[in-house]
Design a protein around this motif. Structure first.
Motif, PDB file in Angstrom:
ATOM      1  N   MET A   1       0.839  -1.174   0.000  1.00  0.00           N
ATOM      2  CA  MET A   1       0.000   0.000   0.000  1.00  0.00           C
ATOM      3  C   MET A   1       0.883   1.236   0.000  1.00  0.00           C
ATOM      4  N   HIS A   2       0.574   2.171  -0.863  1.00  0.00           N
ATOM      5  CA  HIS A   2       1.331   3.414  -0.975  1.00  0.00           C
ATOM      6  C   HIS A   2       0.482   4.550  -0.435  1.00  0.00           C
ATOM      7  N   LEU A   3       1.015   5.314   0.494  1.00  0.00           N
ATOM      8  CA  LEU A   3       0.278   6.394   1.133  1.00  0.00           C
ATOM      9  C   LEU A   3       1.036   7.695   0.964  1.00  0.00           C
ATOM     10  N   GLN A   4       0.329   8.715   0.502  1.00  0.00           N
ATOM     11  CA  GLN A   4       0.896  10.055   0.410  1.00  0.00           C
ATOM     12  C   GLN A   4       0.021  10.991   1.211  1.00  0.00           C
ATOM     13  N   VAL A   5       0.641  11.861   1.972  1.00  0.00           N
ATOM     14  CA  VAL A   5      -0.076  12.867   2.733  1.00  0.00           C
ATOM     15  C   VAL A   5       0.398  14.222   2.240  1.00  0.00           C
ATOM     16  N   LEU A   6      -0.537  15.041   1.803  1.00  0.00           N
ATOM     17  CA  LEU A   6      -0.211  16.362   1.282  1.00  0.00           C
ATOM     18  C   LEU A   6      -0.956  17.419   2.076  1.00  0.00           C
ATOM     19  N   PHE A   7      -0.366  18.590   2.190  1.00  0.00           N
ATOM     20  CA  PHE A   7      -0.965  19.690   2.917  1.00  0.00           C
ATOM     21  C   PHE A   7      -0.994  20.924   2.024  1.00  0.00           C
ATOM     22  N   CYS A   8      -1.979  21.783   2.233  1.00  0.00           N
ATOM     23  CA  CYS A   8      -2.108  23.005   1.461  1.00  0.00           C
ATOM     24  C   CYS A   8      -2.626  24.104   2.378  1.00  0.00           C
ATOM     25  N   SER A   9      -2.109  25.313   2.230  1.00  0.00           N
ATOM     26  CA  SER A   9      -2.487  26.410   3.122  1.00  0.00           C
ATOM     27  C   SER A   9      -3.810  27.077   2.751  1.00  0.00           C
ATOM     28  N   SER A  10      -4.294  26.896   1.540  1.00  0.00           N
ATOM     29  CA  SER A  10      -5.568  27.520   1.163  1.00  0.00           C
ATOM     30  C   SER A  10      -6.588  26.455   0.762  1.00  0.00           C
ATOM     31  N   GLU A  11      -7.841  26.733   1.032  1.00  0.00           N
ATOM     32  CA  GLU A  11      -8.894  25.770   0.696  1.00  0.00           C
ATOM     33  C   GLU A  11      -9.102  25.669  -0.809  1.00  0.00           C
ATOM     34  N   THR A  12      -8.974  26.771  -1.523  1.00  0.00           N
ATOM     35  CA  THR A  12      -9.102  26.738  -2.979  1.00  0.00           C
ATOM     36  C   THR A  12      -7.994  25.889  -3.583  1.00  0.00           C
ATOM     37  N   GLY A  13      -6.780  26.076  -3.096  1.00  0.00           N
ATOM     38  CA  GLY A  13      -5.653  25.282  -3.581  1.00  0.00           C
ATOM     39  C   GLY A  13      -5.810  23.813  -3.265  1.00  0.00           C
ATOM     40  N   ARG A  14      -6.304  23.518  -2.080  1.00  0.00           N
ATOM     41  CA  ARG A  14      -6.489  22.123  -1.668  1.00  0.00           C
ATOM     42  C   ARG A  14      -7.488  21.428  -2.580  1.00  0.00           C
ATOM     43  N   SER A  15      -8.593  22.055  -2.837  1.00  0.00           N
ATOM     44  CA  SER A  15      -9.604  21.469  -3.718  1.00  0.00           C
ATOM     45  C   SER A  15      -9.045  21.242  -5.116  1.00  0.00           C
ATOM     46  N   SER A  16      -8.288  22.202  -5.595  1.00  0.00           N
ATOM     47  CA  SER A  16      -7.705  22.108  -6.936  1.00  0.00           C
ATOM     48  C   SER A  16      -6.692  20.971  -7.044  1.00  0.00           C
ATOM     49  N   PHE A  17      -5.749  20.891  -6.108  1.00  0.00           N
ATOM     50  CA  PHE A  17      -4.737  19.843  -6.252  1.00  0.00           C
ATOM     51  C   PHE A  17      -5.299  18.462  -5.991  1.00  0.00           C
ATOM     52  N   VAL A  18      -6.323  18.343  -5.163  1.00  0.00           N
ATOM     53  CA  VAL A  18      -6.947  17.036  -4.953  1.00  0.00           C
ATOM     54  C   VAL A  18      -7.597  16.558  -6.249  1.00  0.00           C
ATOM     55  N   ARG A  19      -8.292  17.452  -6.938  1.00  0.00           N
ATOM     56  CA  ARG A  19      -8.899  17.078  -8.229  1.00  0.00           C
ATOM     57  C   ARG A  19      -7.840  16.660  -9.238  1.00  0.00           C
ATOM     58  N   GLN A  20      -6.731  17.379  -9.295  1.00  0.00           N
ATOM     59  CA  GLN A  20      -5.684  17.070 -10.269  1.00  0.00           C
ATOM     60  C   GLN A  20      -4.989  15.746  -9.977  1.00  0.00           C
ATOM     61  N   LEU A  21      -4.824  15.420  -8.703  1.00  0.00           N
ATOM     62  CA  LEU A  21      -4.149  14.175  -8.325  1.00  0.00           C
ATOM     63  C   LEU A  21      -5.042  12.945  -8.459  1.00  0.00           C
ATOM     64  N   GLU A  22      -6.355  13.148  -8.439  1.00  0.00           N
ATOM     65  CA  GLU A  22      -7.330  12.065  -8.569  1.00  0.00           C
ATOM     66  C   GLU A  22      -7.057  10.904  -7.610  1.00  0.00           C
ATOM     67  N   PRO A  23      -6.997  11.168  -6.300  1.00  0.00           N
ATOM     68  CA  PRO A  23      -6.746  10.083  -5.341  1.00  0.00           C
ATOM     69  C   PRO A  23      -7.971   9.186  -5.176  1.00  0.00           C
ATOM     70  N   ASP A  24      -7.762   7.993  -4.662  1.00  0.00           N
ATOM     71  CA  ASP A  24      -8.883   7.113  -4.324  1.00  0.00           C
ATOM     72  C   ASP A  24      -9.588   7.619  -3.075  1.00  0.00           C
ATOM     73  N   TRP A  25      -8.832   8.213  -2.143  1.00  0.00           N
ATOM     74  CA  TRP A  25      -9.372   8.698  -0.865  1.00  0.00           C
ATOM     75  C   TRP A  25      -8.983  10.154  -0.646  1.00  0.00           C
ATOM     76  N   HIS A  26      -9.893  10.903  -0.029  1.00  0.00           N
ATOM     77  CA  HIS A  26      -9.596  12.261   0.424  1.00  0.00           C
ATOM     78  C   HIS A  26     -10.229  12.445   1.799  1.00  0.00           C
ATOM     79  N   ILE A  27      -9.459  12.992   2.735  1.00  0.00           N
ATOM     80  CA  ILE A  27      -9.940  13.241   4.094  1.00  0.00           C
ATOM     81  C   ILE A  27      -9.893  14.742   4.335  1.00  0.00           C
ATOM     82  N   ASP A  28     -11.007  15.296   4.803  1.00  0.00           N
ATOM     83  CA  ASP A  28     -11.069  16.744   4.996  1.00  0.00           C
ATOM     84  C   ASP A  28     -12.041  17.089   6.110  1.00  0.00           C
TER      85      ASP A  28
END
Length: 72
Positions: A1-28
């Motif tokens: 299992m491969h796990l990546q944890v990413l952080f972002c300082s803005s909510e707009t940026g977080r939503s954008s990079f999550v969409r671009q990365l297309e993860p199986d899971w998102h926790i918010d």
């Protein structure tokens, strides 16, 4: 299992990079981001003491990560 944890300082940026990365899971903790990403992300976990009223079928809810994963 491969796990990546990413952080972002803005909510707009977080939503954008999550969409671009297309993860199986998102926790918010932000219900608006969970709502915006519901159609793009396979599984989401909304961390909140209050269960959201408009949760999609792919959105799970828990008051904390510890409770979701069944802390011992």
């Amino acid at each position: 299992m491969h796990l990546q944890v990413l952080f972002c300082s803005s909510e707009t940026g977080r939503s954008s990079f999550v969409r671009q990365l297309e993860p199986d899971w998102h926790i918010d903790t932000n219900p608006e981001i969970i709502f915006q990403l519901a159609r793009f992300i396979k599984y989401q976990l909304h961390i909140s003491p209050i269960r959201p009223e408009r949760a999609a079928a792919n959105v799970l809810s828990s008051p904390s990560l510890e409770q979701f994963f069944g802390s011992t």
